[in-house]
Design an enzyme around this catalytic site. Structure first.
Site, PDB file in Angstrom:
ATOM      1  N   LYS A 163       0.868  -1.188   0.000  1.00  0.00           N
ATOM      2  CA  LYS A 163       0.000   0.000   0.000  1.00  0.00           C
ATOM      3  C   LYS A 163       0.892   1.221   0.000  1.00  0.00           C
ATOM      4  O   LYS A 163       2.034   1.176   0.462  1.00  0.00           O
ATOM      5  CB  LYS A 163      -0.874   0.014   1.256  1.00  0.00           C
ATOM      6  CG  LYS A 163      -2.137   0.833   1.118  1.00  0.00           C
ATOM      7  CD  LYS A 163      -3.193   0.074   0.333  1.00  0.00           C
ATOM      8  CE  LYS A 163      -4.438   0.860   0.119  1.00  0.00           C
ATOM      9  NZ  LYS A 163      -5.524   0.022  -0.412  1.00  0.00           N
TER      10      LYS A 163
HETATM   11  P1  NAD Z   1     -12.841   7.550  -3.792  1.00  0.00           P
HETATM   12  O1  NAD Z   1     -11.825   8.568  -3.466  1.00  0.00           O
HETATM   13  O2  NAD Z   1     -13.227   7.322  -5.205  1.00  0.00           O
HETATM   14  O3  NAD Z   1     -14.199   7.868  -2.982  1.00  0.00           O
HETATM   15  C1  NAD Z   1     -14.217   8.048  -1.598  1.00  0.00           C
HETATM   16  C2  NAD Z   1     -15.587   8.523  -1.165  1.00  0.00           C
HETATM   17  O4  NAD Z   1     -15.603   8.613   0.265  1.00  0.00           O
HETATM   18  C3  NAD Z   1     -15.944   9.923  -1.688  1.00  0.00           C
HETATM   19  O5  NAD Z   1     -17.327   9.959  -2.019  1.00  0.00           O
HETATM   20  C4  NAD Z   1     -15.667  10.820  -0.468  1.00  0.00           C
HETATM   21  O6  NAD Z   1     -16.414  12.016  -0.460  1.00  0.00           O
HETATM   22  C5  NAD Z   1     -16.116   9.885   0.653  1.00  0.00           C
HETATM   23  N1  NAD Z   1     -15.583  10.298   1.961  1.00  0.00           N
HETATM   24  C6  NAD Z   1     -14.342  10.775   2.254  1.00  0.00           C
HETATM   25  N2  NAD Z   1     -14.276  11.122   3.556  1.00  0.00           N
HETATM   26  C7  NAD Z   1     -15.496  10.848   4.081  1.00  0.00           C
HETATM   27  C8  NAD Z   1     -16.054  11.007   5.366  1.00  0.00           C
HETATM   28  N3  NAD Z   1     -15.351  11.508   6.376  1.00  0.00           N
HETATM   29  N4  NAD Z   1     -17.350  10.623   5.561  1.00  0.00           N
HETATM   30  C9  NAD Z   1     -18.088  10.114   4.545  1.00  0.00           C
HETATM   31  N5  NAD Z   1     -17.601   9.958   3.302  1.00  0.00           N
HETATM   32  C10 NAD Z   1     -16.325  10.311   3.075  1.00  0.00           C
HETATM   33  O7  NAD Z   1     -12.310   6.181  -3.105  1.00  0.00           O
HETATM   34  P2  NAD Z   1     -12.718   4.692  -3.467  1.00  0.00           P
HETATM   35  O8  NAD Z   1     -11.738   4.166  -4.442  1.00  0.00           O
HETATM   36  O9  NAD Z   1     -14.178   4.621  -3.763  1.00  0.00           O
HETATM   37  O10 NAD Z   1     -12.411   3.955  -2.090  1.00  0.00           O
HETATM   38  C11 NAD Z   1     -13.356   3.906  -1.029  1.00  0.00           C
HETATM   39  C12 NAD Z   1     -12.955   2.808  -0.037  1.00  0.00           C
HETATM   40  O11 NAD Z   1     -12.895   1.550  -0.718  1.00  0.00           O
HETATM   41  C13 NAD Z   1     -11.582   2.993   0.612  1.00  0.00           C
HETATM   42  O12 NAD Z   1     -11.623   2.479   1.921  1.00  0.00           O
HETATM   43  C14 NAD Z   1     -10.684   2.125  -0.236  1.00  0.00           C
HETATM   44  O13 NAD Z   1      -9.524   1.707   0.466  1.00  0.00           O
HETATM   45  C15 NAD Z   1     -11.622   0.960  -0.496  1.00  0.00           C
HETATM   46  N6  NAD Z   1     -11.248   0.163  -1.664  1.00  0.00           N
HETATM   47  C16 NAD Z   1     -11.156   0.724  -2.893  1.00  0.00           C
HETATM   48  C17 NAD Z   1     -10.808  -0.062  -3.988  1.00  0.00           C
HETATM   49  C18 NAD Z   1     -10.756   0.477  -5.370  1.00  0.00           C
HETATM   50  O14 NAD Z   1     -10.633  -0.310  -6.314  1.00  0.00           O
HETATM   51  N7  NAD Z   1     -10.882   1.775  -5.598  1.00  0.00           N
HETATM   52  C19 NAD Z   1     -10.534  -1.425  -3.805  1.00  0.00           C
HETATM   53  C20 NAD Z   1     -10.657  -1.971  -2.526  1.00  0.00           C
HETATM   54  C21 NAD Z   1     -11.016  -1.176  -1.473  1.00  0.00           C
END
Ligand code: NAD
Length: 430
Positions: free
Chosen positions: A120
């Site tokens: 990571k």
């Molecule tokens: P992203 O940046 O596309 O979206 C994140 C979202 O979370 C946004 O809508 C943002 O406004 C919201 N957010 C941020 N702070 C917040 C808060 N305090 N309260 C409520 N909402 C909040 O990120 P993503 O890629 O969608 O990732 C989201 C989660 O999924 C993370 O934990 C990430 O580690 C996990 N994840 C992502 C992937 C991937 O392929 N992108 C894979 C596995 C896990």
């Protein structure tokens, strides 16, 4: 500096043992170690990330001034193959958080039986405060700084919170310039035109929903009567909403970092997507009522999907959840203290290391295609993803039932066991 401390912009949290997120990952590992009777020496090795690099990343801002950001890359394990894991841009990023996320990636790859170890990375930065040009310079300079430990056979990054396909394209370009040939396999989750895999952007959300549909069967609930609440409307959250709604499930509340909205009759997703594409704030969507952000997770629903940050379900709100299925799309959304409370409830938990593993699974497909220079169709990708997600779900469910374990303990046990077995087989060098 009156209190003798450096200003926040100069400080970095560089000791992972002090981090509550890293502590949470270690507590989980400890508990699993007992369940699977893990060799103490192997447990100690798994507790410590194999390699951690902290870099300062200086860039020229649009204003002409120079600013320095902290960047991190942690490779938790290199036993099973290259380190694999996302790159996160967020103000709360520190070494401990990145190390915990890297450890969870190892277990996730183990559960999905992928030939990767966990990795990571991250930069401590608020993307809302920098321009696109600044983000590009930050990404390119960070890539330069970590060049010594990344490579298609050493460490392959992917998007996470605050990063996307474009970020991966900049990394691919910077790395390719340094090695003097186009090297798409250095990152996954890049644009399809650059060797990205069709369906990768949607893969995490799709994988979450494949698991949710299985969980609904387990609790004998009908999708047509089900409702969902989703925290986070980014890459993962927005796809989860779309995929659930396609299956007839009503999205009754959604939130992001700026606020939350609810509509018990169901939120019109097409209208919400249009509203967001026009660069409006989610909380200003006219087709729903604004609700306080802290009420989002306790809104009554069938399926609750945290898809934003870690440690949002804590001992303070765990007892107030009003859902039947908790689908952990985010990494580490539930603290161990909250887990203890949830154990006494009838909520079916799909733990993060299983629930959001669709992303790394299609990243694996992308890496394989790039190395072979052979492209799959989206139908092949989705079919294979569903097959692997359901296989993993059934394996975890089966182990949980056989040993009378919580789904999280069962999932982590399978992931840890795979890495541990490989370590034991390889032995200790020299
Ligand atoms: P992203 O940046 O596309 O979206 C994140 C979202 O979370 C946004 O809508 C943002 O406004 C919201 N957010 C941020 N702070 C917040 C808060 N305090 N309260 C409520 N909402 C909040 O990120 P993503 O890629 O969608 O990732 C989201 C989660 O999924 C993370 O934990 C990430 O580690 C996990 N994840 C992502 C992937 C991937 O392929 N992108 C894979 C596995 C896990």
């Amino acid at each position: 500096m009156d209190n003798g401390q450096l200003p926040a912009t100069h400080r970095s949290q560089q000791v992972f043992e002090d981090s509550p997120v890293f502590e949470m990952a270690c507590r989980q590992l400890d508990a699993v170690g007992e369940v699977i009777d893990l060799d103490q020496g192997v447990l100690e090795r798994l507790m410590k990330p194999k390699r951690s690099l902290v870099v300062s990343v200086p860039i020229r801002m649009d204003s002409g001034e120079t600013r320095n950001f902290w960047g991190y890359r942690v490779q938790h394990s290199l036993t099973s193959g290259p380190a694999k894991g996302g790159l996160r841009y967020h103000p709360s990023v520190d070494l401990g958080e990145v190390a915990a996320l890297a450890m969870w990636m190892s277990w996730k790859c183990g559960i999905m039986n992928l030939p990767f170890g966990g990795g990571k990375g991250g930069i401590t930065v608020d993307c809302a405060q920098i321009s696109l040009g600044e983000k590009e310079r930050l990404t390119r300079r960070f890539t330069e700084e970590v060049l010594c430990i990344i490579g298609p056979r050493q460490d392959v990054m992917a998007p996470d919170l605050g990063t996307d396909e474009q970020t991966m394209a900049w990394i691919m370009d910077t790395y390719s310039m340094s090695v003097d040939y186009a090297c798409p396999e250095i990152v996954t989750g890049k644009p399809v035109e650059l060797g990205g895999c069709v369906g990768r952007r949607e893969a995490t959300g799709r994988g979450v929903v494949y698991c949710v549909m299985k969980a609904l069967q387990e609790i004998k609930a009908n999708a047509s009567d089900a409702t969902a609440v989703v925290q986070g409307f980014g890459n993962v959250g927005s796809v989860v909403c779309q995929e659930l709604s396609t299956r007839g499930i009503k999205i009754v509340a959604v939130g992001d970092r700026y606020g939350a909205i609810a509509n018990p009759r169901g939120i019109d997703l097409a209208a919400l997507n249009k509203h967001m594409q026009a660069r409006n704030l989610l909380k200003d969507f006219p087709g729903a009522e604004q609700i306080p952000s802290e009420e989002l997770l306790t809104t009554p629903c069938t399926i609750l999907v945290p898809a934003a940050l870690e440690r949002v379900i804590t001992s303070a709100n765990a007892g107030k959840l009003r859902c039947r299925v908790l689908a952990e799309a985010a990494n580490g959304p539930t603290t161990p203290d909250a887990d203890v409370i949830l154990k006494g409830s009838d909520i079916f938990i799909i733990p993060d290391v299983l629930c959001n593993a669709g992303g790394v699974t299609v990243s694996y497909f992308e890496w394989v295609q790039d190395i072979q220079q052979y492209l799959w169709t989206e139908q092949q990708v989705n079919q294979k993803l569903e097959e692997l997600m359901l296989r993993a779900f059934n394996q975890v469910r089966g182990f949980a039932q056989q040993r009378n374990l919580a789904m999280r303990t069962a999932a982590l046990s399978i992931g840890v066991q795979k890495t541990a077995k490989e370590k034991m087989r390889r032995g200790l060098y020299p």
